[in-house]
Design an enzyme around this catalytic site. Structure first.
Site, PDB file in Angstrom:
ATOM      1  N   HIS A  61       0.822  -1.221   0.000  1.00  0.00           N
ATOM      2  CA  HIS A  61       0.000   0.000   0.000  1.00  0.00           C
ATOM      3  C   HIS A  61       0.860   1.276   0.000  1.00  0.00           C
ATOM      4  O   HIS A  61       0.728   2.104  -0.910  1.00  0.00           O
ATOM      5  CB  HIS A  61      -0.996  -0.034   1.165  1.00  0.00           C
ATOM      6  CG  HIS A  61      -1.708   1.251   1.402  1.00  0.00           C
ATOM      7  ND1 HIS A  61      -2.567   1.812   0.476  1.00  0.00           N
ATOM      8  CD2 HIS A  61      -1.691   2.100   2.459  1.00  0.00           C
ATOM      9  CE1 HIS A  61      -3.038   2.951   0.962  1.00  0.00           C
ATOM     10  NE2 HIS A  61      -2.517   3.150   2.160  1.00  0.00           N
ATOM     11  N   HIS A  86       3.493   6.990   5.428  1.00  0.00           N
ATOM     12  CA  HIS A  86       2.268   7.684   5.841  1.00  0.00           C
ATOM     13  C   HIS A  86       1.417   6.953   6.875  1.00  0.00           C
ATOM     14  O   HIS A  86       0.690   7.587   7.627  1.00  0.00           O
ATOM     15  CB  HIS A  86       1.430   8.103   4.622  1.00  0.00           C
ATOM     16  CG  HIS A  86       0.568   7.014   4.056  1.00  0.00           C
ATOM     17  ND1 HIS A  86       1.007   6.137   3.105  1.00  0.00           N
ATOM     18  CD2 HIS A  86      -0.706   6.669   4.322  1.00  0.00           C
ATOM     19  CE1 HIS A  86       0.038   5.301   2.802  1.00  0.00           C
ATOM     20  NE2 HIS A  86      -1.017   5.595   3.522  1.00  0.00           N
ATOM     21  N   GLU A  90       0.503   6.019  12.652  1.00  0.00           N
ATOM     22  CA  GLU A  90      -0.844   5.667  13.071  1.00  0.00           C
ATOM     23  C   GLU A  90      -0.990   4.179  13.394  1.00  0.00           C
ATOM     24  O   GLU A  90      -1.629   3.818  14.375  1.00  0.00           O
ATOM     25  CB  GLU A  90      -1.837   6.055  11.981  1.00  0.00           C
ATOM     26  CG  GLU A  90      -3.254   6.107  12.518  1.00  0.00           C
ATOM     27  CD  GLU A  90      -4.266   6.329  11.415  1.00  0.00           C
ATOM     28  OE1 GLU A  90      -3.860   6.504  10.257  1.00  0.00           O
ATOM     29  OE2 GLU A  90      -5.458   6.316  11.731  1.00  0.00           O
ATOM     30  N   ASP A  91      -0.379   3.322  12.598  1.00  0.00           N
ATOM     31  CA  ASP A  91      -0.647   1.894  12.720  1.00  0.00           C
ATOM     32  C   ASP A  91       0.440   1.066  13.389  1.00  0.00           C
ATOM     33  O   ASP A  91       0.263  -0.115  13.614  1.00  0.00           O
ATOM     34  CB  ASP A  91      -0.906   1.297  11.317  1.00  0.00           C
ATOM     35  CG  ASP A  91      -2.126   1.912  10.645  1.00  0.00           C
ATOM     36  OD1 ASP A  91      -2.940   2.501  11.386  1.00  0.00           O
ATOM     37  OD2 ASP A  91      -2.245   1.805   9.426  1.00  0.00           O
ATOM     38  N   ASP A 152      -3.341   8.396  -1.349  1.00  0.00           N
ATOM     39  CA  ASP A 152      -3.711   7.339  -0.415  1.00  0.00           C
ATOM     40  C   ASP A 152      -5.147   6.896  -0.689  1.00  0.00           C
ATOM     41  O   ASP A 152      -5.460   5.717  -0.824  1.00  0.00           O
ATOM     42  CB  ASP A 152      -3.570   7.910   1.019  1.00  0.00           C
ATOM     43  CG  ASP A 152      -3.886   6.899   2.096  1.00  0.00           C
ATOM     44  OD1 ASP A 152      -3.738   5.689   1.837  1.00  0.00           O
ATOM     45  OD2 ASP A 152      -4.275   7.329   3.204  1.00  0.00           O
ATOM     46  N   ASP A 272     -21.374  13.775 -27.401  1.00  0.00           N
ATOM     47  CA  ASP A 272     -19.918  13.853 -27.302  1.00  0.00           C
ATOM     48  C   ASP A 272     -19.369  12.842 -26.304  1.00  0.00           C
ATOM     49  O   ASP A 272     -19.010  13.165 -25.196  1.00  0.00           O
ATOM     50  CB  ASP A 272     -19.451  15.274 -26.960  1.00  0.00           C
ATOM     51  CG  ASP A 272     -20.225  15.854 -25.788  1.00  0.00           C
ATOM     52  OD1 ASP A 272     -21.197  15.216 -25.356  1.00  0.00           O
ATOM     53  OD2 ASP A 272     -19.843  16.927 -25.306  1.00  0.00           O
TER      54      ASP A 272
HETATM   55 MN    MN Z   1      -2.972   4.626   3.802  1.00  0.00          MN
END
Ligand code: MN
Length: 733
Positions: A61, A86, A90-91, A152, A272
């Site tokens: 990812h 990124h 957080e993780d 992201d 179009d």
């Molecule tokens: Mn992400």
């Protein structure tokens, strides 16, 4: 997992990493590759035991997000590092301090921004809005935060397949609500279109499949058509020795669907379905001339539709988009959109913001691009507005998709405003003070009202008056979020001034009444005056809607409450029953009984004949006439029913009541005589005084006159407002 599988996976990760480096290579400076390598290893180590919903190793990812940043947005090393890192803070166990230690302040700040906004949609509505606002704040810090966030989100949309259906719907709707409009506003058309198509795929899969199948089915016919269409153009371009590329491709599924819905036609009748794009290689100083030369070649072969010519080269869109668009008739009787642009313009159209900056330095005098102005406006709104977050987001969002209207100042400067903008929007765009005092405008030398909708090419001069100030109605006139937030701020500011005055008055009065100024008394007062909060109470007092007599009544009530227990019996004796409204003997007819009944008109509601009224017996000040919808009315009627006297206005209007009117408008010859004519001749109203001043195209007046009743006054106001040039007529207090 088998050992071979693990080995295979490792190889796959390395392959993806190398691909990223390959694409980034032209952008890299000395030492950059080393930093990227460090970020890649740090991220891989941090995420090593994690897998995505699809079962893939998690590192796929961040690698993919970095790839999008490079390949599709054109961002450089710092962004690649941030994209790789990124999700780390957080993780995983890695902290922001670790990131700063490893990669420095700048990277840490961007990662912090990305971490903070990751939960934008995870809380309740107002929290979402607040977070969204925070996200936009980072836009003014470092726009890379938003660009990486978009990358992201794009990758999450591309891999939405493996999510449960409810998550798919949630993520897709967030994307179409805010991320796609944001991509559009930042000029990332390709990403915006892909996002919209992917949203459709999950929210309306049947329609999506149907259209995409039809696009595929018509592919060979379309390709043949394109080949025939461009053949003569190619010959001409070759003759000129031009370096060019011609692309013909179908429009996005989402945009085809919008056309089907808007025009209410089936797929087959959308005329179009695709656009032909001619991209030429041109030096900067010859761009415009060469693009128009190509236009000339195209229209030598195909008849153009003059209504569909768009020149975004002379005046680029606010998000930086430049291109020349024309719709022409093909040999087989089909309209085709032709887009003509240079390679530089094409890169900006595809990659938006980042590409724009890449070219900025070489662009010379044109660097105050619309996009920069837009970002500085966003910063402005964010810093100054204290509107609630939800209001802010909805105002802001409505601005994201808006196309622009181009107008000029009296000096000939070009201004860009959202489509549908009015003279008032323009005034606020110049300066908030100009907006706040705007009373009208001259557009192409002609006087127009505040709500005049601007058209491309209008030259606008704003007329102001010191007496003018924003009202609630103005919110309906403006469309730009800047003007909206300024008006809201100003209304709040006004309320604050009156509230502060009111607070002082109450503090003083309570002291005089020898009552404490505390929470308990304030609560009793808000209940007594039937207002929601102490702030509302302050405001009413400050504005004079609750006057000192009413404040006295509050004290009386306090005394009564004390004595209530002892007085109750006596009171009951004095007032054996409540006054029945049907009993005519107690009816006070205002305007008749003046000789022997002492009554006054209450100042809290300023009744005039025609208003529904009642009389209220005060202790020391005779009878007061209130309107039944007086802010104090409900309290008086429900608590002091026995002191209420039914009242009505006499039908014979032998008394006229003095009323004051404020009138403002844009000046023209004869307007003053028109105003006095309507008052004196047409409506036969007696004027006591009229003072009018005119200044620089504006006139303002105060008129004192005698009216019979509300109906009469309303009629008069309506008549005056019909006079050409009159902007506003209102009753003075
Ligand atoms: Mn992400």
């Amino acid at each position: 997992m088998l050992d071979e599988e693990i080995e295979e996976e490792k190889k796959d990760i390395i392959r993806r990493y190398r691909r990223l480096l390959r694409h980034a290579k032209p952008l890299l400076k000395d030492g950059d590759a080393k930093i990227i390598k460090k970020a890649f290893h740090t991220s891989m180590e941090a995420h090593k035991n994690m897998r995505r919903k699809s079962g893939e190793p998690y590192i796929f990812h961040p690698l993919a997000v970095a790839q999008i940043c490079v390949e599709e947005i054109g961002l450089g090393t710092t962004s690649i590092v941030c994209a790789l890192m990124h999700d780390v803070v957080e993780d995983t166990e890695t902290s922001l301090a670790d990131v700063e230690y490893l990669f420095g302040k700048k990277v840490a700040k961007i990662i912090d921004g990305l971490t903070k906004i990751s939960g934008v949609f995870d809380q309740g509505t107002s929290q979402q809005a607040e977070n969204f606002r925070k996200m936009l704040l980072t836009l003014s810090d470092d726009v890379r935060v938003i660009l990486i966030k978009l990358a992201d989100r794009l990758h999450n949309m591309r891999t939405l397949e493996s999510m449960p259906h409810d998550k798919q719907l949630k993520i897709a709707s967030e994307t179409s609500y805010i991320y796609a409009p944001l991509a559009h506003r930042l000029g990332l058309y390709t990403i915006k279109s892909e996002m919209e198509d992917l949203c459709l795929k999950y929210t309306d899969s049947e329609v999506y499949e149907e259209i995409s199948n039809k696009i595929n089915a018509t592919k060979s016919v379309r390709n043949k058509f394109i080949r025939n269409f461009i053949r003569p153009l190619k010959d001409e371009l070759d003759k000129l020795g031009m370096n060019y590329q011609i692309k013909g491709r179908p429009k996005s599924i989402h945009s085809i669907l919008s056309k089907m819905r808007k025009q209410n036609v089936p797929f087959e009748e959308v005329f179009d379905l695709f656009a032909i794009r001619i991209i030429i290689d041109a030096p900067l100083h010859k761009e415009k001339a060469l693009c128009w030369q190509v236009y000339s070649i195209v229209t030598d072969y195909y008849q153009p539709n003059p209504d569909r010519l768009r020149d975004w080269i002379s005046i680029p869109k606010a998000n930086g988009y430049e291109s020349l668009h024309s719709t022409v008739m093909s040999d087989v009787g089909q309209w085709v959109e032709v887009q003509i642009r240079t390679m530089r313009m094409d890169e900006i159209a595809e990659k938006g913001y980042a590409a724009h900056w890449k070219y900025k330095e070489n662009k010379g005098g044109r660097d105050d691009s619309g996009l920069e102005m837009w970002i500085s406006k966003v910063r402005d709104i964010l810093e100054q507005s204290d509107t609630s977050a939800i209001e802010f987001v909805s105002d802001f969002r409505s601005n994201l998709y808006n196309e622009e209207v181009f107008v000029f100042t009296p000096k000939g400067d070009l201004m860009t405003l959202p489509h549908g903008a009015t003279a008032l929007d323009f005034a606020f765009d110049i300066h908030s003070e100009v907006g706040a005092h705007c009373i009208g405008a001259k557009v192409n030398q002609k006087l127009v009202p505040l709500n005049y909708e601007l058209k491309n090419g209008d030259q606008v001069e704003i007329l102001t008056s010191k007496k003018q100030k924003p009202t609630e109605d103005w919110l309906k006139i403006v469309v730009s979020s800047r003007a909206k937030s300024k008006i809201k701020d100003s209304l709040k500011e006004e309320k604050k001034i009156f509230s502060n005055e009111g607070k002082e008055i109450i503090r003083r009065k309570l002291k005089q009444m020898k009552l404490p100024y505390d929470q308990e008394i304030l609560e009793q007062m808000t209940a007594f005056f039937n207002v929601k909060t102490p702030t509302d109470l302050y405001y009413m007092v400050g504005k004079g809607k609750i006057d000192h007599t009413e404040l006295k009544q509050f004290r009386e009530k306090k005394k009564e409450v004390k004595k209530k227990a002892t007085l109750k019996v006596i009171e009951n004796a004095e007032h054996p029953k409540e006054v029945s409204p049907a009993e005519n003997k107690d009816l006070l007819v205002i305007g008749e009984n003046t000789d022997y009944l002492d009554y006054k008109l209450a100042r809290c509601c300023n009744p005039i004949p025609g208003d529904d009224v009642f009389g209220f017996v005060t202790v020391s000040d005779g009878i007061k006439i209130h309107r039944t919808n007086c802010p104090n009315g409900a309290e008086l009627l429900s608590n002091y029913g026995y002191r209420v006297i039914k009242a009505k206005w006499t039908a014979r209007h032998d008394i006229a009541f003095l009323a004051g009117l404020n009138i403002i408008g844009t000046d023209r010859i004869g307007i003053i005589s028109d105003v006095s004519n309507v008052i004196s001749s047409e409506l036969k109203v007696n004027m006591r005084s009229m003072s009018i001043t005119t200044d620089n195209g504006i006139f303002e007046g105060e008129i004192q006159l005698y009216v019979d009743d509300t109906q009469h006054l309303d009629q008069l106001i309506r008549k005056l407002e019909e006079i050409q040039g009159v902007v506003n007529v209102s009753r003075c207090n």
